[in-house]
Design a protein around this motif. Sequence first.
Motif, PDB file in Angstrom:
ATOM      1  N   THR A  54    -116.947 -21.654 -43.070  1.00  0.00           N
ATOM      2  CA  THR A  54    -115.608 -21.464 -42.529  1.00  0.00           C
ATOM      3  C   THR A  54    -114.582 -21.490 -43.656  1.00  0.00           C
ATOM      4  O   THR A  54    -114.881 -21.891 -44.791  1.00  0.00           O
ATOM      5  CB  THR A  54    -115.260 -22.575 -41.532  1.00  0.00           C
ATOM      6  N   GLU A  87    -108.106 -17.044 -46.608  1.00  0.00           N
ATOM      7  CA  GLU A  87    -107.437 -16.786 -45.336  1.00  0.00           C
ATOM      8  C   GLU A  87    -108.475 -16.440 -44.283  1.00  0.00           C
ATOM      9  O   GLU A  87    -109.523 -15.897 -44.608  1.00  0.00           O
ATOM     10  CB  GLU A  87    -106.479 -15.593 -45.446  1.00  0.00           C
ATOM     11  N   TRP A 131    -113.334  -9.708 -43.329  1.00  0.00           N
ATOM     12  CA  TRP A 131    -112.932  -8.413 -43.863  1.00  0.00           C
ATOM     13  C   TRP A 131    -113.765  -8.110 -45.110  1.00  0.00           C
ATOM     14  O   TRP A 131    -114.258  -9.009 -45.789  1.00  0.00           O
ATOM     15  CB  TRP A 131    -111.448  -8.426 -44.218  1.00  0.00           C
ATOM     16  N   PRO A 183    -107.709 -14.254 -41.436  1.00  0.00           N
ATOM     17  CA  PRO A 183    -106.811 -13.430 -40.628  1.00  0.00           C
ATOM     18  C   PRO A 183    -107.454 -13.011 -39.313  1.00  0.00           C
ATOM     19  O   PRO A 183    -108.681 -12.935 -39.217  1.00  0.00           O
ATOM     20  CB  PRO A 183    -106.531 -12.221 -41.512  1.00  0.00           C
ATOM     21  N   PRO A 184    -106.630 -12.736 -38.313  1.00  0.00           N
ATOM     22  CA  PRO A 184    -107.201 -12.302 -37.038  1.00  0.00           C
ATOM     23  C   PRO A 184    -107.832 -10.934 -37.175  1.00  0.00           C
ATOM     24  O   PRO A 184    -107.450 -10.128 -38.028  1.00  0.00           O
ATOM     25  CB  PRO A 184    -105.971 -12.245 -36.116  1.00  0.00           C
ATOM     26  N   GLY A 185    -108.823 -10.684 -36.354  1.00  0.00           N
ATOM     27  CA  GLY A 185    -109.471  -9.380 -36.356  1.00  0.00           C
ATOM     28  C   GLY A 185    -110.376  -9.196 -37.552  1.00  0.00           C
ATOM     29  O   GLY A 185    -110.586 -10.092 -38.351  1.00  0.00           O
ATOM     30  N   ASP A 186    -110.919  -7.998 -37.631  1.00  0.00           N
ATOM     31  CA  ASP A 186    -111.794  -7.670 -38.759  1.00  0.00           C
ATOM     32  C   ASP A 186    -111.659  -6.215 -39.165  1.00  0.00           C
ATOM     33  O   ASP A 186    -112.549  -5.657 -39.793  1.00  0.00           O
ATOM     34  CB  ASP A 186    -113.242  -8.026 -38.442  1.00  0.00           C
ATOM     35  N   TYR A 221    -108.323  -6.237 -46.148  1.00  0.00           N
ATOM     36  CA  TYR A 221    -107.104  -6.914 -45.699  1.00  0.00           C
ATOM     37  C   TYR A 221    -106.219  -7.171 -46.913  1.00  0.00           C
ATOM     38  O   TYR A 221    -106.569  -7.978 -47.776  1.00  0.00           O
ATOM     39  CB  TYR A 221    -107.491  -8.230 -45.017  1.00  0.00           C
TER      40      TYR A 221
END
Length: 129
Positions: free
Chosen positions: A3, A122, A80, A124-127, A62
């Motif tokens: 994580t 980071e 990402w 970040p949301p999504g991929d 990203y």
Amino acid sequence: MMTADQLIALAAAFGKGVGCARCSALASRGWESLPGGYQQSDLRCVGSLRDPGDDDPTLAEYHPAGTNGWSADAPIALGWYPYNRCDVWTCVGCGKPFLRYTEFGGYYVDERIRELQARLVEAPPGDGR
């Protein structure tokens, strides 16, 4: 699968050290090719950023601040590219953490490496899909 918190903790545990003789050739803030002839046994795999349930991770990157894949200050954006294809390694001599992945081009294979820097991690949301 590690994580963001685990990555940050690993980088923080090493601190701001410069490494040792075993990993000094790998001093790379941004992605670099693993130097030819480097003794890969000087690194130990300690985790992965790969999602074991994703057989086709995205190639989307990203870069919200206008960086690019080679930028020393590019975010280490979990989920990402290329981080979704990375493993996490540490130097066996001093514990300095690195990220590694293999770039597969049309006619080449390139082992790439980057120092793990806590301030750039980071989630970040999504991929990018």
